[in-house]
Write an enzyme that holds these catalytic residues in place. Structure first.
Site, PDB file in Angstrom:
ATOM      1  CG  ASP A 103      -0.308  -0.273   2.539  1.00 38.99           C
ATOM      2  OD1 ASP A 103       0.937  -0.444   2.597  1.00 38.99           O
ATOM      3  OD2 ASP A 103      -1.028  -0.323   3.552  1.00 38.99           O
ATOM      4  CG  ASP A 106       6.388   5.603   6.068  1.00 39.45           C
ATOM      5  OD1 ASP A 106       6.115   6.713   5.605  1.00 39.45           O
ATOM      6  OD2 ASP A 106       6.595   5.405   7.273  1.00 39.45           O
ATOM      7  CG  PHE A 155      -0.683   9.173   9.360  1.00 39.83           C
ATOM      8  CD1 PHE A 155       0.243   8.151   9.575  1.00 39.83           C
ATOM      9  CD2 PHE A 155      -2.036   8.877   9.432  1.00 39.83           C
ATOM     10  CE1 PHE A 155      -0.180   6.859   9.863  1.00 39.83           C
ATOM     11  CE2 PHE A 155      -2.460   7.582   9.717  1.00 39.83           C
ATOM     12  CZ  PHE A 155      -1.537   6.580   9.938  1.00 39.83           C
ATOM     13  CG  ASP A 162      -4.990   0.959   9.430  1.00 40.79           C
ATOM     14  OD1 ASP A 162      -3.934   0.783   8.772  1.00 40.79           O
ATOM     15  OD2 ASP A 162      -5.073   0.706  10.648  1.00 40.79           O
ATOM     16  NE  ARG A 168      -7.353  -2.005   7.548  1.00 36.81           N
ATOM     17  CZ  ARG A 168      -6.035  -2.032   7.624  1.00 36.81           C
ATOM     18  NH1 ARG A 168      -5.308  -1.654   6.590  1.00 36.81           N
ATOM     19  NH2 ARG A 168      -5.431  -2.418   8.724  1.00 36.81           N
TER      20      ARG A 168
HETATM   21  P1  IMP Z   1       7.513   1.117   6.268  1.00 35.14           P
HETATM   22  O1  IMP Z   1       8.000  -0.209   6.813  1.00 35.14           O
HETATM   23  O2  IMP Z   1       7.920   2.253   7.145  1.00 35.14           O
HETATM   24  O3  IMP Z   1       7.877   1.348   4.817  1.00 35.14           O
HETATM   25  O4  IMP Z   1       5.949   1.193   6.416  1.00 35.14           O
HETATM   26  C1  IMP Z   1       5.161   0.199   6.074  1.00 35.14           C
HETATM   27  C2  IMP Z   1       3.789   0.216   6.704  1.00 35.14           C
HETATM   28  O5  IMP Z   1       3.513   1.281   7.629  1.00 35.14           O
HETATM   29  C3  IMP Z   1       2.826   0.408   5.577  1.00 35.14           C
HETATM   30  O6  IMP Z   1       2.584  -0.809   4.918  1.00 35.14           O
HETATM   31  C4  IMP Z   1       1.611   0.930   6.298  1.00 35.14           C
HETATM   32  O7  IMP Z   1       0.882  -0.165   6.807  1.00 35.14           O
HETATM   33  C5  IMP Z   1       2.173   1.743   7.445  1.00 35.14           C
HETATM   34  N1  IMP Z   1       2.193   3.183   7.107  1.00 35.14           N
HETATM   35  C6  IMP Z   1       3.265   3.926   6.800  1.00 35.14           C
HETATM   36  N2  IMP Z   1       2.928   5.201   6.537  1.00 35.14           N
HETATM   37  C7  IMP Z   1       1.583   5.268   6.659  1.00 35.14           C
HETATM   38  C8  IMP Z   1       0.605   6.339   6.500  1.00 35.14           C
HETATM   39  O8  IMP Z   1       0.891   7.502   6.139  1.00 35.14           O
HETATM   40  N3  IMP Z   1      -0.701   5.992   6.735  1.00 35.14           N
HETATM   41  C9  IMP Z   1      -1.083   4.729   7.088  1.00 35.14           C
HETATM   42  N4  IMP Z   1      -0.214   3.723   7.244  1.00 35.14           N
HETATM   43  C10 IMP Z   1       1.108   3.984   7.039  1.00 35.14           C
HETATM   44 MG    MG Z   2       1.026  -2.248   5.548  1.00 34.61          MG
END
Ligand code: IMP
Ligand code: MG
Length: 179
Positions: A103, A106, A155, A162, A168
């Site tokens: 999705d 980040d 965010f 979510d 969602r």
């Molecule tokens: P990462 O491991 O930091 O790349 O983040 C992965 C997970 O964090 C994503 O798959 C989302 O489930 C959650 N996430 C990161 N940023 C957001 C946001 O802005 N809104 C909602 N969920 C987020």
């Molecule tokens: Mg996720």
């Protein structure tokens, strides 16, 4: 009494923008994998489900839609990056082309873990398709092969994303702001 937090939503990507872009991605992926055999779409639960379903409708290819469940600690927590597989893929991906569907990319910590894990299973190729990318938040460098939209450090919720399991099912993507 516990204070109830109020939020407002500011729309960043409309339903139409999302649907147009997802269709384009589907066409691009179809072109790239044409004639390459059966593709395994590995959608990361639970956020990418909406994206995976919509994208798959635009693929003119033989594919298997499979899911991988992970539990990771929330954004901003001290345990960020600690990932555990809670539900594994059902397909054997050895000698298969695999496209990981996320999705949002980040920090990159989640995908970094998943890519390393899936690569040990010997896929013939492993690529990443992220609906959203926030490059400014990256901690680990991840090669992104397909990306829906780039966004700044915000965010966001909707289209699978979510906030404590809420929002969602929105058909658009919005920035969540505290009031
Ligand atoms: P990462 O491991 O930091 O790349 O983040 C992965 C997970 O964090 C994503 O798959 C989302 O489930 C959650 N996430 C990161 N940023 C957001 C946001 O802005 N809104 C909602 N969920 C987020
Ligand atoms: Mg996720």
């Amino acid at each position: 009494m516990k204070q109830k937090r109020e939020h407002s939503l500011e729309v960043l990507l409309t339903r139409e923008q999302i649907q147009t872009r997802v269709a384009q991605l589907g066409e691009e992926i179809t072109r790239d994998y044409k004639g390459a055999g059966e593709l395994v779409l590995a959608a990361v639960l639970r956020g990418s489900v909406y994206f995976a379903v919509d994208l798959s409708r635009h693929l003119d290819l033989p594919f298997i839609l499979d899911f991988i469940g992970i539990s990771s600690y929330g954004r901003g927590s001290a345990y960020e990056g600690i990932v555990r597989i809670t539900k594994d893929l059902e397909s054997n991906i050895a000698h298969k082309n695999v496209l990981l569907l996320e999705d949002i990319l980040d920090t990159g910590l989640t995908l970094n873990y998943l890519i390393r894990n899936l690569n040990t299973r010997n896929p013939s190729s492993l690529r990443v398709c992220a609906f959203l990318d926030m490059p400014a938040r990256r901690i680990v460098d991840i090669p992104v092969d397909y990306c829906g939209f780039n966004l700044p450090d915000l965010f966001v919720v909707g289209y699978g994303l979510d906030y404590h399991e809420r929002y969602r099912n929105l058909e658009f993507v919005a920035e969540l702001q505290e009031l």
